[in-house]
Design a protein around this motif. Structure first.
Motif, short mmCIF file in Angstrom:
data_model
loop_
_atom_site.label_atom_id
_atom_site.label_comp_id
_atom_site.label_asym_id
_atom_site.label_seq_id
_atom_site.Cartn_x
_atom_site.Cartn_y
_atom_site.Cartn_z
N ASP A 101 -6.91 -6.11 -11.89
CA ASP A 101 -7.63 -5.76 -10.26
C ASP A 101 -6.34 -4.71 -9.31
N ASN A 153 -5.30 -1.39 -7.16
CA ASN A 153 -5.93 -0.65 -6.72
C ASN A 153 -5.45 1.25 -6.50
N ASN A 189 -6.80 3.70 -6.23
CA ASN A 189 -6.89 4.53 -5.55
C ASN A 189 -5.42 5.18 -4.37
N ASP A 222 0.92 -1.02 -0.07
CA ASP A 222 0.24 0.06 0.41
C ASP A 222 0.86 1.13 0.52
#
Length: 648
Positions: free
Chosen positions: A506, A508, A510, A259
């Motif tokens: 898939d 992310n 964001n 992340d």
């Protein structure tokens, strides 16, 4: 009748012995960098140790001079940068497309991308080196090493003191690195912990080189990296780990890799684009200046040696000559896959993408190298943006295919395209740093540009051999049949995961968007600070602070504070300029010592068949953790006290 004085003959630069010595150092350092990069995800800068080795050897030859030594370090610097291709190419093994590294394909990817990197950065010299106030920490450090190593033999007191400071700094740095390798002092301190339902961590690598880099980059860059580090570890990490079950070390490590680094990549991306917008004017001016210089040369005007780049016509022709072999590489690589359904259109589009993104990346990487140094520039972050772009273009053409075999072929094609762009990025990242060194020692730019092309060619022939040796001996984590000593290849795993995410649908987005938003806010803050005339906050440095592990960033702000404190004291000295130069040399010594030890230790590992020496191990582990910060701080304090005393 008195004879008119004859003009002094220019010093020899691009000599056969210098080329041979540079080639030998390049081969050695490339092998060491490929291994260390695959093992721990980092490579070491080779310019400074190459300069030291060159001066030690060429001093025994008649006519050796500072410019010849500069050419040797320019050739060898390719080893520290081109080896970063390992951050992409092993991904082709991890996705199962390659079973090994085809020699000529791998060599041509490195060579063609590297030559493009040199050519794209030629017109940037006038914009980002001679017409810029960027600090270029490693370029300045290398120049100081060359000056002191050359001039101290003349008996000059100041240069003798400067050489002594470099030696002291090198011994301090190498000595602590030796203690860490022997496990008598911890190499890193790290602690992950819970904050309520969340988790975060603190870590620091006991690296003297990072202190030296911090001193050289200055307080603004150091402060910006510290802000980025706080955003990552005091802000994003507690937020993203809230409520996650499991072991705290696993949670923190997983969230950072999956992340936080993507958020950092988004920040670097928007900051890189903004940096490009800001330097677009100087870049255009540099290109115009290069064209004007070419016309002046054609008209018979004599340019100063330090202003003679490769003629812009040769640059353009060289770029055009690389396109057919790159197209052939892309065509042969994609044989049997979906790309061959429309080969002309897809490969032509890929060539355009390589050229456009290559030019942009050359400018951005050159700027980052000037800002924080080539070895600390997050080129892997630029690689993330490059693979995202390549993957998105393939999605636009082919969509999200449900056939796993076709999707895997497109993933491999995206990685192969990124590998070429990565070669451009790494060499442009290095070239401007070398040209800064050349500017400071009075070198001829075009000779350095030719030298770096030679370094690219030497390194390109070594990289596939070393990659195949390591793949067969150890393998990579995540590949079929990887053994217990498999090399982690962290960046290659991350970049291949990105390509899979985009082409598989898939990813992310964001996280990338959140990083871009943070970057936009930092840009606004930096512009406001610039208008008030106060300390700046370079957005790229903030992005680096988010993207890089804390262990690699924490000591840079500390080094910047130490450098700031030293500069203020030096300003009150009887000879402020000399005192400040001595501080630069002390910081340079910290980089030199650790770099040379890294080369030697890599050689020891290679001689032991890839086995890292155990040192004293667990028997003194507790004492090593206690000794590390005490000895580290004591050595830094002692070095700067000695530097202050010698600067009087």
């Amino acid at each position: 009748m008195a004879l008119a004085p004859q003009p002094a003959r220019p010093l020899a630069e691009l000599t056969l012995r210098g080329i041979v010595l540079g080639a030998l150092i390049t081969i050695l350092f490339t092998a060491a960098n490929v291994y260390l990069g695959l093992k721990i995800g980092l490579t070491f800068a080779t310019s400074i140790p190459a300069a030291v080795i060159s001066m030690a050897i060429l001093r025994f030859f008649k006519g050796a001079n500072i410019l010849e030594n500069n050419i040797v370090q320019t050739i060898a610097s390719a080893a520290g940068t081109l080896a970063a291709i390992i951050f992409v190419l092993p991904g082709l093994i991890l996705v199962g497309w390659w079973q090994g590294f085809p020699f000529w394909t791998t060599a041509f990817v490195c060579a063609l991308g590297g030559v493009l990197g040199v050519m794209f950065s030629v017109p940037l010299r006038r914009a980002l080196v001679t017409g810029s106030d960027l600090p270029y920490p490693e370029g300045v450090a290398a120049a100081e090493v060359l000056k002191v190593g050359t001039e101290s033999s003349d008996g000059d007191t100041e240069n003798a003191r400067g050489l002594r400071v470099i030696v002291l700094g090198s011994l301090v740095s190498a000595g602590f690195a030796l203690l860490a390798a022997a496990k008598l002092a911890a190499a890193e301190a790290a602690k992950n912990f819970k904050i309520g339902a969340s988790a975060t961590g603190v870590s620091a690598s006991y690296s003297m080189a990072l202190i030296g880099v911090g001193h050289l980059v200055g307080i603004s860059v150091g402060a910006a990296m510290f802000v980025g580090m706080l955003i990552a570890w005091a802000g994003m990490m507690p937020y993203l780990t809230a409520g996650l079950p499991g072991d705290v070390d696993t949670i923190v490590g997983t969230v950072f890799r999956s992340d936080v680094r993507f958020i950092g990549a988004g920040t670097i991306g928007i900051a890189a684009l903004w940096s490009l917008v800001r330097i677009l004017g100087p870049i255009v001016g540099g290109i115009r200046s290069a064209l004007a210089a070419s016309r002046a040369r054609a008209g018979g005007s004599e340019l100063e040696l330090t202003e003679r780049d490769l003629p812009i016509g040769i640059v353009g022709l060289s770029v055009l000559l690389t396109l057919p072999p790159i197209a052939w590489l892309l065509y042969s690589f994609s044989a049997g896959g979906p790309v061959h359904e429309s080969p002309v259109a897809v490969i032509a589009g890929t060539l355009i993408y390589i050229l456009v993104i290559g030019v942009l990346i050359a400018a951005v990487c050159g700027y980052m190298a000037g800002l924080i140094g080539a070895s600390n520039s997050p080129v892997s972050g630029v690689g993330i943006l490059a693979v995202l772009g390549a993957s998105l273009l393939l999605v636009a053409v082919f969509g999200h295919d449900t056939d796993p075999a076709r999707t895997n072929a497109l993933i491999a094609y995206a990685l192969f395209t990124t590998a070429i762009i990565f070669s451009i990025a790494t060499i442009s990242n290095d070239n401007l740093q070398d040209l800064k060194t050349g500017q400071l020692v009075g070198a001829t730019p075009w000779k350095q540009q030719v030298a770096l092309i030679l370094g690219v060619l030497f390194g390109s022939l070594v990289i596939p051999l070393v990659l195949n040796l390591l793949k067969e001996s150890f393998g990579f984590v995540g590949m079929p049949g990887a053994g217990p000593n498999a090399l982690s290849a962290p960046q290659a795993a991350l970049i291949s995961s990105l390509a899979k995410g985009v082409l598989g649908g898939d990813l992310n987005w964001n996280l990338i968007g959140a990083g871009a938003l943070i970057g936009a806010i930092v840009i606004a803050v930096d512009e406001l600070l610039g208008r008030t005339g106060k300390l700046r906050m370079p957005p790229l440095a903030v992005g680096m602070g988010i993207y890089l592990p804390m262990s690699l960033t924490l000591l840079i702000p500390i080094g910047a504070l130490i450098g700031h404190w030293y500069e203020r004291r030096a300003a009150r000295a009887s000879n402020p300029e000399f005192a400040q130069r001595m501080g630069v040399l002390a910081a340079t010594g910290l980089i030199v010592g650790e770099s040379l030890f890294g080369v030697g230790f890599a050689g020891v590992i290679a001689a032991r068949g890839g086995q890292v020496p155990e040192g004293f191990g667990d028997s003194v582990a507790q004492w090593a953790e206690l000794a590390a910060p005490t000895v580290f701080v004591a050595l830094i304090v002692w070095l700067y006290r000695q530097t202050t005393a010698l600067a009087k």
